[in-house]
Design a protein around this motif. Structure first.
Motif, PDB file in Angstrom:
ATOM      1  N   TRP A  33      -7.963   0.359  -1.502  1.00 55.84           N
ATOM      2  CA  TRP A  33      -6.857  -0.209  -2.273  1.00 55.84           C
ATOM      3  C   TRP A  33      -6.805  -1.723  -2.083  1.00 55.84           C
ATOM      4  O   TRP A  33      -6.619  -2.466  -3.049  1.00 55.84           O
ATOM      5  CB  TRP A  33      -5.535   0.424  -1.825  1.00 55.84           C
TER       6      TRP A  33
ATOM      7  N   GLN B 125       3.884   6.153  -5.264  1.00 59.78           N
ATOM      8  CA  GLN B 125       3.788   6.322  -6.713  1.00 59.78           C
ATOM      9  C   GLN B 125       2.648   7.250  -7.123  1.00 59.78           C
ATOM     10  O   GLN B 125       2.727   7.882  -8.163  1.00 59.78           O
ATOM     11  CB  GLN B 125       3.566   4.968  -7.389  1.00 59.78           C
ATOM     12  N   THR B 126       1.589   7.306  -6.338  1.00 63.10           N
ATOM     13  CA  THR B 126       0.384   8.020  -6.783  1.00 63.10           C
ATOM     14  C   THR B 126       0.062   9.282  -5.995  1.00 63.10           C
ATOM     15  O   THR B 126      -0.789  10.052  -6.434  1.00 63.10           O
ATOM     16  CB  THR B 126      -0.843   7.088  -6.699  1.00 63.10           C
TER      17      THR B 126
ATOM     18  N   TYR C 225       0.828  -1.209   0.000  1.00 66.03           N
ATOM     19  CA  TYR C 225       0.000   0.000   0.000  1.00 66.03           C
ATOM     20  C   TYR C 225       0.861   1.257   0.000  1.00 66.03           C
ATOM     21  O   TYR C 225       0.622   2.181  -0.784  1.00 66.03           O
ATOM     22  CB  TYR C 225      -0.928  -0.012   1.209  1.00 66.03           C
TER      23      TYR C 225
ATOM     24  N   TYR D 274       2.433   1.814  -3.324  1.00 66.53           N
ATOM     25  CA  TYR D 274       1.425   2.383  -4.235  1.00 66.53           C
ATOM     26  C   TYR D 274       1.215   3.875  -3.957  1.00 66.53           C
ATOM     27  O   TYR D 274       1.139   4.686  -4.883  1.00 66.53           O
ATOM     28  CB  TYR D 274       0.121   1.597  -4.073  1.00 66.53           C
ATOM     29  N   ARG D 275       1.120   4.252  -2.686  1.00 63.84           N
ATOM     30  CA  ARG D 275       0.864   5.655  -2.323  1.00 63.84           C
ATOM     31  C   ARG D 275       2.032   6.545  -2.711  1.00 63.84           C
ATOM     32  O   ARG D 275       1.826   7.695  -3.123  1.00 63.84           O
ATOM     33  CB  ARG D 275       0.573   5.780  -0.834  1.00 63.84           C
TER      34      ARG D 275
END
Length: 172
Positions: free
Chosen positions: A120, A62-63, A56, A59-60
């Protein structure tokens, strides 16, 4: 989760390092001159759940901005590490609702981060979560954020003398 050893940071200023090393137990970054880090060894969660959290956070990074990581996700991870429910994973159906209730009482940003984490988790189709629980989490009320609630307007009144000075200035 598959860890390539680093993650590219979203929208970094070009002269700053645009990757975070993820091949150790400490992931660290600098955001607006402030150092942030997550020490995965210190988290009091099961190994399986720790891997989900790593995926997670990966992912965070990256986004989202590093500010979001610092103000929402890191406090959420600290919170989740300090509650008893995360020591027993996978969770029973109502456990996520209990955690959300605790998060709402703790801090608004933690509640939002937990909801994003669970979204997510469902999207990634990882065992231990469900769409029905996600829908119940979305129904949970989070206190409204009022950014200027502590700002008080101090009305300034003109004295008769100030008013006369302004009128004389405007007449000229």
């Amino acid at each position: 989760f598959y860890n390539p050893g680093f993650v590219k940071v979203r929208k970094r200023i070009s002269e700053q390092n645009d990757t975070i090393q993820t091949n150790s137990n400490i992931w660290s970054w600098i955001d607006c001159g402030r150092k942030g880090e997550i020490n995965w060894e210190l988290l009091n969660v099961t190994d399986d759940f720790k891997e989900i959290l790593k995926g997670y956070v990966f992912y965070r990074i990256q986004t989202r901005s590093l500010s979001t990581l610092t103000t929402h996700d890191k406090p959420f991870i600290n919170f989740i590490s300090n509650i008893t429910q995360t020591k027993y994973f996978p969770w029973a159906e109502g456990t996520a609702i209990e955690i959300m209730s605790e998060a709402v009482q703790k801090e608004r940003n933690i509640s939002i981060a937990f909801r994003k984490f669970y979204e997510w988790w469902v999207k990634m189709n990882i065992n231990g979560c469900s769409v029905s629980v996600l829908n119940r989490l979305k129904e949970e009320k989070i206190t409204e954020f009022k950014p200027y609630k502590d700002v008080f307007l101090n009305p300034v009144y003109l004295t008769k003398e100030d008013e006369n000075l302004i009128l004389r200035y405007l007449d000229n």
